[in-house]
Write an enzyme that holds these catalytic residues in place. Structure first.
Site, PDB file in Angstrom:
ATOM      1  CE1 TYR A  92      -8.103  -7.496  15.971  1.00 37.21           C
ATOM      2  CE2 TYR A  92      -6.680  -8.950  14.714  1.00 37.21           C
ATOM      3  CZ  TYR A  92      -7.125  -7.681  15.010  1.00 37.21           C
ATOM      4  OH  TYR A  92      -6.586  -6.613  14.335  1.00 37.21           O
TER       5      TYR A  92
ATOM      6  CD  GLN B  91       1.720  -5.757   3.101  1.00 37.70           C
ATOM      7  OE1 GLN B  91       1.359  -4.604   3.374  1.00 37.70           O
ATOM      8  NE2 GLN B  91       1.591  -6.289   1.882  1.00 37.70           N
TER       9      GLN B  91
ATOM     10  CG  HIS C 162       1.351  -5.940   9.116  1.00 39.61           C
ATOM     11  ND1 HIS C 162       0.604  -5.703   7.987  1.00 39.61           N
ATOM     12  CD2 HIS C 162       2.324  -4.990   9.125  1.00 39.61           C
ATOM     13  CE1 HIS C 162       1.093  -4.641   7.346  1.00 39.61           C
ATOM     14  NE2 HIS C 162       2.142  -4.194   8.007  1.00 39.61           N
TER      15      HIS C 162
ATOM     16  N   GLY D 231      -0.244 -10.243  -4.322  1.00 43.11           N
ATOM     17  CA  GLY D 231      -1.495 -10.025  -3.598  1.00 43.11           C
ATOM     18  C   GLY D 231      -1.485  -8.904  -2.597  1.00 43.11           C
TER      19      GLY D 231
HETATM   20  N1  APR Z   1      -4.506 -13.274  -6.111  1.00 46.56           N
HETATM   21  C1  APR Z   1      -3.633 -12.234  -6.014  1.00 46.56           C
HETATM   22  N2  APR Z   1      -3.986 -10.994  -5.596  1.00 46.56           N
HETATM   23  C2  APR Z   1      -5.286 -10.810  -5.288  1.00 46.56           C
HETATM   24  C3  APR Z   1      -6.264 -11.832  -5.364  1.00 46.56           C
HETATM   25  C4  APR Z   1      -5.824 -13.109  -5.801  1.00 46.56           C
HETATM   26  N3  APR Z   1      -6.675 -14.145  -5.908  1.00 46.56           N
HETATM   27  N4  APR Z   1      -7.468 -11.305  -4.986  1.00 46.56           N
HETATM   28  C5  APR Z   1      -7.241 -10.009  -4.672  1.00 46.56           C
HETATM   29  N5  APR Z   1      -5.942  -9.708  -4.858  1.00 46.56           N
HETATM   30  C6  APR Z   1      -5.249  -8.424  -4.659  1.00 46.56           C
HETATM   31  C7  APR Z   1      -6.116  -7.204  -4.788  1.00 46.56           C
HETATM   32  O1  APR Z   1      -6.187  -6.787  -6.144  1.00 46.56           O
HETATM   33  C8  APR Z   1      -5.338  -6.199  -3.923  1.00 46.56           C
HETATM   34  O2  APR Z   1      -4.356  -5.521  -4.696  1.00 46.56           O
HETATM   35  O3  APR Z   1      -4.800  -8.424  -3.316  1.00 46.56           O
HETATM   36  C9  APR Z   1      -4.647  -7.075  -2.883  1.00 46.56           C
HETATM   37  C10 APR Z   1      -5.238  -6.944  -1.482  1.00 46.56           C
HETATM   38  O4  APR Z   1      -5.006  -5.628  -1.054  1.00 46.56           O
HETATM   39  P1  APR Z   1      -5.485  -5.218   0.418  1.00 46.56           P
HETATM   40  O5  APR Z   1      -6.869  -5.691   0.639  1.00 46.56           O
HETATM   41  O6  APR Z   1      -5.153  -3.771   0.581  1.00 46.56           O
HETATM   42  O7  APR Z   1      -4.559  -6.098   1.390  1.00 46.56           O
HETATM   43  P2  APR Z   1      -3.042  -5.857   1.753  1.00 46.56           P
HETATM   44  O8  APR Z   1      -2.288  -5.272   0.600  1.00 46.56           O
HETATM   45  O9  APR Z   1      -2.549  -7.129   2.313  1.00 46.56           O
HETATM   46  O10 APR Z   1      -3.143  -4.754   2.923  1.00 46.56           O
HETATM   47  C11 APR Z   1      -1.950  -4.422   3.593  1.00 46.56           C
HETATM   48  O11 APR Z   1      -3.258  -3.237   5.232  1.00 46.56           O
HETATM   49  O12 APR Z   1      -5.124  -3.112   6.572  1.00 46.56           O
HETATM   50  C12 APR Z   1      -3.776  -3.419   6.550  1.00 46.56           C
HETATM   51  O13 APR Z   1      -2.781  -4.859   8.105  1.00 46.56           O
HETATM   52  C13 APR Z   1      -3.551  -4.849   6.937  1.00 46.56           C
HETATM   53  O14 APR Z   1      -1.697  -6.224   6.266  1.00 46.56           O
HETATM   54  C14 APR Z   1      -2.764  -5.424   5.771  1.00 46.56           C
HETATM   55  C15 APR Z   1      -2.246  -4.198   5.050  1.00 46.56           C
END
Ligand code: APR
Length: 257
Positions: free
Chosen positions: A70, A104, A122, A194
Site C-alpha cells: 500500500y 470504487q 472502498h 471504467g
Molecule cells: N477508460 C475507461 N475504462 C477503462 C479504461 C479506460 N482508459 N481502461 C480499462 N478500462 C475498464 C476495463 O475494461 C474494465 O472494465 O476499466 C474496468 C476495470 O475493471 P477492474 O479492473 O475490475 O476494476 P474495478 O471495476 O474498479 O474493480 C472493482 O474490485 O478488486 C476490487 O477493490 C477493487 O475497487 C475494486 C473493485
C-alpha cells in the site's frame, strides 16, 4: 454518424436534461493517469493475489508485506495527476444541478480533479486506521509518510496501523453505502465509467438506478454486465470520451441559452 455518434448524442441529451446525475466509477477512470486497473491483463490482480494483499487474512499473515504494497501504491497515487476523464467529470458540476460521484477507487483523484461530492465505497488509501479499532470503528490515525515502508503501530494501543480501505470479506462503510444506494435510486441518469462490474455490492448500483428508471450510460473500451442495461455506450477510453461528452452537453446548454 457512427453508432458511437448516436450514443454520444443520446448520452449528452440525457445528461443535459438531468437534475441529478450519478457518476459511478472504477479503476478504469484512473487508467489514463497511469494507475493500473485490477482485472485487465496488466492489472494488479495479474501480479498480486488479492487474498494476500487485499484481505484481513492476508494482512494478519503478512502485515509488513501488505503495508509495503500500500505504501508503494500510495506513493504512485500521489505522483500521478487527475486525467481528462476526472476533470470532465468535475466540470459536469457546472452544467448539471446535482452531481454525485460514487467511486470504487481509493486514489483520491476525483477530489483532486475538483469533484465536490465523492462517495468512496472502498475507502481511501491516504487515510489510515487502527486495525483493532481501539477507540471505536474506525479509529483514524495520522497518515504516515508515503515513503514510510515500515509497518507502523497504532499510537493508542500498539496494534498494527492499516490503510482505511475495504478489503475482500469486509463490509463497506454503512453511511457511505446508504448514501450511495439512495443516490443511485433517486438519480435521473447514471454515468458508469471504467468498471468491470465484477464486485458486489458496488456492482448493484447501476441496477438500482435502472430499476428506478434512470438512464444508464457506460464509458468503457470493453462490454461488461452493465452493458445490457445501458441506454448508451461510449466504447473507448474515458480520457477521450468524457471530454467529448462534456463538450456535447455544453453545446446543448449553449444552444438552449
Ligand atoms: N477508460 C475507461 N475504462 C477503462 C479504461 C479506460 N482508459 N481502461 C480499462 N478500462 C475498464 C476495463 O475494461 C474494465 O472494465 O476499466 C474496468 C476495470 O475493471 P477492474 O479492473 O475490475 O476494476 P474495478 O471495476 O474498479 O474493480 C472493482 O474490485 O478488486 C476490487 O477493490 C477493487 O475497487 C475494486 C473493485
Amino acid at each position: 454518424m457512427n453508432r458511437h455518434g448516436h450514443d454520444l448524442d443520446r448520452a449528452a441529451a440525457t445528461l443535459a436534461s438531468a437534475a441529478h446525475l450519478v457518476v459511478f466509477t472504477g479503476s478504469g477512470v484512473s487508467k489514463e493517469s497511469g494507475l493500473a486497473t485490477f482485472r485487465d491483463v496488466d492489472g494488479a490482480w495479474a501480479q498480486y493475489d488479492p487474498m494476500d494483499y487485499a484481505s484481513p487474512q492476508g494482512f494478519r499473515r503478512n502485515p509488513q508485506g501488505v503495508w509495503e504494497w500500500y505504501a508503494q501504491r500510495r506513493q504512485q497515487m500521489l505522483e500521478v495527476e487527475p486525467n481528462p476523464a476526472h476533470l470532465a467529470i468535475a466540470a459536469l458540476e457546472n452544467l448539471i444541478a446535482e452531481v454525485t460521484v460514487i467511486t470504487q477507487n481509493i486514489d483520491g483523484l476525483h477530489q483532486r480533479a475538483g469533484s465536490s461530492r465523492v462517495l468512496e465505497l472502498h475507502g481511501n488509501i491516504h487515510r489510515y486506521k487502527c486495525s483493532r479499532h481501539c477507540r471505536g470503528e474506525p479509529t483514524y490515525l495520522p497518515t504516515p509518510d508515503p515513503f514510510e515502508e515500515t509497518l507502523q503501530p497504532c499510537p493508542y494501543c500498539g496494534a498494527h496501523a492499516r490503510p482505511d480501505v475495504v478489503w475482500f470479506g469486509e463490509s463497506l462503510p454503512p453511511d457511505v453505502w446508504e448514501a450511495a444506494a439512495f443516490a443511485a435510486m433517486t438519480c435521473d441518469a447514471m454515468l458508469v465509467v471504467g468498471t468491470s462490474g465484477a464486485v458486489e455490492p458496488a456492482a448493484s448500483l447501476p441496477r438500482y438506478a435502472r430499476q428506478h428508471r434512470a438512464f444508464i450510460v457506460e464509458v468503457n473500451p470493453e462490454t461488461t454486465p452493465i452493458t445490457q442495461i445501458a441506454g448508451a455506450a461510449l466504447r473507448g477510453p474515458a480520457g477521450e470520451w468524457m471530454p467529448a461528452l462534456l463538450e456535447a452537453v455544453r453545446d446543448i446548454h449553449d444552444a438552449q441559452a
